[in-house]
Design an enzyme around this catalytic site. Structure first.
Site, PDB file in Angstrom:
ATOM      1  CG  HIS A  58      42.133  49.332  32.849  1.00  0.00           C
ATOM      2  ND1 HIS A  58      43.210  48.492  33.515  1.00  0.00           N
ATOM      3  CD2 HIS A  58      41.031  48.562  33.133  1.00  0.00           C
ATOM      4  CE1 HIS A  58      42.639  47.769  34.206  1.00  0.00           C
ATOM      5  NE2 HIS A  58      41.287  47.550  34.009  1.00  0.00           N
TER       6      HIS A  58
ATOM      7  CD  GLU B  50      47.139  45.528  33.316  1.00  0.00           C
ATOM      8  OE1 GLU B  50      47.835  44.902  32.359  1.00  0.00           O
ATOM      9  OE2 GLU B  50      46.113  44.989  33.639  1.00  0.00           O
TER      10      GLU B  50
END
Length: 321
Positions: A132, A134
């Site tokens: 991901h 992030e």
């Protein structure tokens, strides 16, 4: 009542949809376009929503995955709300790019926490989803080997970090509150001296939207989460609905994706939206159901949100132009 249409009670979860970090990121792209004209380059989807990305493309935003796709230019280059590894702004500086960081301030908080723990000599456990953006950004704040990723309760039970006595944990901001609590509990049982964040890393918007779904899901026959398949917070909302007792919980990007067979025989419907889904898509889905059902729409409010984040400094009206 229209005799031709069966009745349908729709419960709209509140809060739902855009959070303050998403509003700030989209506003950053739109303000850069207004101020500097097209094109404005954006590294990675500014937020995980195709409708939002496509609308910004029409206005002159060009989306790239890496900076090497950006030509030599004076045009602004914006980093997405998810955050980036430290190597990205370093590369931008080396190429003398006009870089604007639209990382959500709550993600930046996690980055700072990780850096502080690292400076104190702690090994960091990052609870999150591999790959991901992030998580990639957070792991990229520190040298390789200083962060261990924990994705599942099984990982929490089996990981062997290099320094068991001096550990800290941080988390991705868009996780399931319940899943994360379970993993933290397992880690604490194994590592009693584990240092925690000063304040919960899972952001207020993720927490509030999950709580609203948990309240509404047991009351409805089906639940729709408006959001993108690659949106972590939207996927967690669908899971939260299922866990709260709603067997028919589906993630949809738009009304055109509705499979009407899934909703046959329902008399109550819950609708929420992930933090990167605009309200216009919720309206679109409500309208689609109103064509087939005699709908009565109610708002199910579990929290009030008044969070606001100012634009990145380079785009504020008080910044030197």
């Amino acid at each position: 009542m229209d005799a031709a249409k069966p009745p349908l009670r729709i419960l709209l979860c509140a809060p739902r949809g855009f959070c303050a970090g998403v509003v700030r990121a989209i506003d950053a792209v739109e303000e850069a376009l207004r101020r500097y004209g097209a094109p404005v380059y954006v590294r990675h989807e500014i937020v995980h929503n195709k409708f939002v990305v496509d609308s910004l493309k029409k206005k002159g935003a060009i989306f790239v995955e890496e900076l090497d796709e950006v030509p030599d230019t004076n045009a602004p280059v914006i980093f997405s709300a998810h955050g980036v590894p430290k190597s990205v702004p370093a590369d931008a500086a080396e190429r003398r790019m006009f870089a604007i960081d639209a990382t959500c301030p709550l993600v930046t908080k996690v980055h700072r926490e990780a850096e502080i723990h690292h400076r104190k000599g702690r090994h960091i456990l990052l609870i999150g989803h591999n790959g991901h953006p992030e998580v990639v950004g957070t792991m990229g704040q520190l040298p390789p080997g200083t962060i261990t990723l924990v994705e599942t309760p099984e990982d929490a039970r089996t990981i062997n970090p290099p320094a068991c006595d001096d550990l800290a944990y941080v988390t991705q901001t868009t996780l399931s509150v319940d899943d994360t609590a379970e993993m933290v509990e397992i880690l604490r049982s194994r590592f009693p001296n584990l240092s925690a964040p000063h304040k919960e890393d899972i952001c207020y918007a993720t927490t509030n939207r999950q709580e609203a779904v948990k309240q509404v899901a047991p009351q409805v026959d089906a639940m729709i989460v408006v959001g993108a398949p690659n949106s972590s917070n939207s996927q967690r909302l669908r899971e939260a609905a299922e866990r709260a007792g709603c067997d028919r919980a589906v993630l949809l990007q738009r009304a055109s994706e509705i499979d009407w067979t899934v909703f046959s025989g329902i008399t109550t419907l819950g609708i929420t939206a992930g933090a990167s889904a605009p309200e216009v898509l919720v309206d679109e889905i409500v309208s689609a159901f109103s064509e087939r059902y005699d709908t009565a729409v109610e708002i199910a409010t579990t929290a009030e949100e008044k969070v606001f984040f100012p634009l990145p400094r380079a785009l504020r009206s008080d910044a030197a132009e």
